[in-house]
Scaffold this motif. Structure first.
Motif, mmCIF file in Angstrom:
data_model
loop_
_atom_site.group_PDB
_atom_site.id
_atom_site.type_symbol
_atom_site.label_atom_id
_atom_site.label_comp_id
_atom_site.label_asym_id
_atom_site.label_seq_id
_atom_site.Cartn_x
_atom_site.Cartn_y
_atom_site.Cartn_z
ATOM 1 N N GLN A 1 0.831 -1.211 0.000
ATOM 2 C CA GLN A 1 0.000 0.000 0.000
ATOM 3 C C GLN A 1 0.866 1.263 0.000
ATOM 4 O O GLN A 1 0.362 2.363 0.192
ATOM 5 C CB GLN A 1 -0.922 0.008 1.230
ATOM 6 C CG GLN A 1 -1.864 -1.183 1.299
ATOM 7 C CD GLN A 1 -2.861 -1.194 0.151
ATOM 8 O OE1 GLN A 1 -3.481 -0.178 -0.141
ATOM 9 N NE2 GLN A 1 -2.994 -2.333 -0.521
ATOM 10 N N TYR A 2 2.190 1.083 -0.152
ATOM 11 C CA TYR A 2 3.134 2.207 -0.208
ATOM 12 C C TYR A 2 3.056 3.096 1.033
ATOM 13 O O TYR A 2 3.171 4.311 0.955
ATOM 14 C CB TYR A 2 2.925 3.023 -1.505
ATOM 15 C CG TYR A 2 2.936 2.120 -2.717
ATOM 16 C CD1 TYR A 2 4.129 1.548 -3.153
ATOM 17 C CD2 TYR A 2 1.756 1.769 -3.375
ATOM 18 C CE1 TYR A 2 4.150 0.669 -4.223
ATOM 19 C CE2 TYR A 2 1.764 0.891 -4.444
ATOM 20 C CZ TYR A 2 2.967 0.337 -4.860
ATOM 21 O OH TYR A 2 2.981 -0.535 -5.908
ATOM 22 N N CYS A 3 2.898 2.444 2.195
ATOM 23 C CA CYS A 3 2.829 3.215 3.439
ATOM 24 C C CYS A 3 4.205 3.726 3.845
ATOM 25 O O CYS A 3 4.322 4.701 4.579
ATOM 26 C CB CYS A 3 2.237 2.368 4.569
ATOM 27 S SG CYS A 3 3.311 1.010 5.123
ATOM 28 N N GLY A 4 5.261 3.049 3.376
ATOM 29 C CA GLY A 4 6.620 3.528 3.647
ATOM 30 C C GLY A 4 7.184 3.101 4.991
ATOM 31 O O GLY A 4 8.272 3.531 5.374
ATOM 32 N N LYS A 5 6.487 2.225 5.735
ATOM 33 C CA LYS A 5 7.004 1.819 7.054
ATOM 34 C C LYS A 5 8.333 1.068 6.934
ATOM 35 O O LYS A 5 9.227 1.232 7.757
ATOM 36 C CB LYS A 5 5.971 0.947 7.783
ATOM 37 C CG LYS A 5 4.838 1.784 8.358
ATOM 38 C CD LYS A 5 3.947 0.979 9.277
ATOM 39 C CE LYS A 5 2.895 1.901 9.894
ATOM 40 N NZ LYS A 5 1.562 1.325 9.930
ATOM 41 N N CYS A 6 8.450 0.242 5.899
ATOM 42 C CA CYS A 6 9.698 -0.514 5.707
ATOM 43 C C CYS A 6 10.851 0.438 5.399
ATOM 44 O O CYS A 6 11.955 0.304 5.936
ATOM 45 C CB CYS A 6 9.536 -1.534 4.590
ATOM 46 S SG CYS A 6 8.979 -0.835 3.029
ATOM 47 N N SER A 7 10.573 1.419 4.562
ATOM 48 C CA SER A 7 11.595 2.392 4.180
ATOM 49 C C SER A 7 12.028 3.225 5.385
ATOM 50 O O SER A 7 13.217 3.470 5.601
ATOM 51 C CB SER A 7 11.033 3.281 3.067
ATOM 52 O OG SER A 7 11.848 4.387 2.860
ATOM 53 N N ASP A 8 11.064 3.643 6.205
ATOM 54 C CA ASP A 8 11.393 4.419 7.411
ATOM 55 C C ASP A 8 12.209 3.577 8.390
ATOM 56 O O ASP A 8 13.088 4.081 9.076
ATOM 57 C CB ASP A 8 10.110 4.882 8.125
ATOM 58 C CG ASP A 8 9.347 5.905 7.292
ATOM 59 O OD1 ASP A 8 9.964 6.488 6.379
ATOM 60 O OD2 ASP A 8 8.141 6.093 7.554
#
Lengths: 116, 285
Positions: B72-79
């Motif tokens: 869902q492109y929430c970006g939690k992994c990236s953060d």
């Protein structure tokens, strides 16, 4: 729609920062009204991955164009994956760079340009 | 199982020379020994104990892949990723496997279970039996890889029920040296009697104290200036296990890729004595 310029200080009259991944600030500015906000670059001291982190930060704000000096391979890969438009400009203030963008005088780049 | 690490602090002091020749001295007496070449950025034992390859296997590390149907492109992994190996922005997500340290955190923080892991090759392990009585296990890191530790760990994991394992480490006191030495029963620190040799020896000794591995010292290129090392060792109650003389014949033999104990019979005793003293030290634990 805002455009993003890499900058050495948090205002329009400071110089652009020629580095993308390790610039001091990202300035998001509306090129018509010149209304802006400065976002400090939190990845400036990263030992690696600064370009990727910077590109991710910039893209979260969905700018219509990005103006910087030198940009590396990883950062460019991220920006291209987002179909972002990247322009190069050096030795100008942020305000001058926006003016050049408005006048269509900036060169757009498709590939990393930080190789000496 | 006894694991003896050979480390040094300073590079070029003779770690591989001690590892090779000690193993050969032992094998010549009918012993069985495994040498683990854990200097995976530039392994060199195979230059002196040649041939006899019996097999090789890839070393892999897990890296994430994102299922874009679930993301869902929430970006939690990236953060979460401290190494910026993942970039997530509206509508897309990118992984840079070369920056990933394989912690698995991205998979844990993903609320959509969109991340799985796949193996990525980072190096190879080569098994060989160059002479009777010696098994040689060489770790080789792929060019351009940033971390040696997965290959070093993989080499150490192959050490099973051997009588004795000799682990040749990378120089310095970085992660590479620490991960090779950690868990060993004893560490032989090879040094040379120079101020530089002493300086880096002291760094290595301090490192070993922190990871609770006992050590003794071998002085290579031993000559009239041994005193600076001996004084340091005696002040720190560190056993000097032996001395390898400063001898032109050793340099010549080394440059020809040959072992000292097979070429210079009068030096065999030097290496068997280093082993005997090390064995005693290990047993007095």
């Amino acid at each position: 729609m805002d455009i993003c310029i890499t900058a050495t200080s948090d205002n329009l009259d400071g110089m652009m920062d020629e580095r993308f991944g390790r610039c001091k600030y990202f300035i998001f500015v509306d090129p018509v009204t010149m209304k802006y906000r400065a976002v400090p670059n939190t990845s400036i001291n990263e030992s690696s991955g600064a370009g990727i982190a910077s590109a991710t930060t910039v893209l979260k704000n969905s700018p219509s164009a990005i103006i910087t000096g030198l940009i590396g391979g990883n950062a460019m890969e991220v920006l291209k994956a987002a179909n972002a438009r990247v322009y190069t400009c050096q030795n100008r203030t942020v305000r001058e760079a926006v003016g050049m963008y408005n006048d269509g005088k900036l060169e757009s780049i498709e590939a990393p340009n930080n190789k000496k | 199982m006894t694991q003896i690490a050979i480390a040094s602090g300073k590079g070029g002091t003779g770690k591989s020379t001690v590892a090779c020749n000690m193993a050969l001295a032992l094998a010549n007496l009918g012993g069985k020994v495994t040498i683990a070449d854990c200097d995976v950025e530039e392994p060199n034992i195979h230059l002196f104990l040649k041939g006899g390859e019996t097999g090789r296997e890839d070393v892999t590390v897990p890296v994430p892949v994102i299922d874009k149907k679930r993301c869902q492109y929430c970006g939690k992994c990236s953060d979460f990723c401290k190494f910026h190996a993942i970039s997530v922005f509206p509508g897309n997500a990118l992984i840079f496997p070369g920056l990933c340290h394989s912690c698995g955190g991205c998979r844990l923080v993903c609320p959509e279970n969109a991340i799985t892991e796949v193996p990525r090759n980072v190096g190879v392990i080569v098994r060989a039996r160059p002479v009777d009585g010696i098994n040689l296990i060489t770790g080789i890191l792929d060019e351009g890889e940033h971390s040696s530790v997965p290959v070093i760990t993989a080499v150490k994991n192959t050490l099973a029920e051997e009588d004795i394992s000799i682990i040749d480490c990378a120089p310095g006191t970085s992660c590479n040296m620490v991960s090779a030495v950690r868990g060993c029963d004893y560490c032989i620190l090879v040094t040379e009697p120079t101020p530089f040799g002493l300086h880096d020896l002291a760094l290595a000794v301090e490192t070993l104290k922190k990871i609770n591995v006992r050590c003794g010292v071998v002085i290579n290129k031993s000559a009239c200036s041994d005193r600076i090392i001996e004084e340091y060792c005696s002040a720190g109650r560190i056993r000097v296990l032996g001395k390898i003389p400063y001898d032109d014949r050793i340099a010549r033999t080394y440059s020809e890729g040959k072992a000292i104990v097979t070429e210079i019979p009068d030096l065999v005793a030097v290496f068997s004595s280093i082993y005997d003293k090390t064995k005693k030290e290990v047993c007095t634990q």
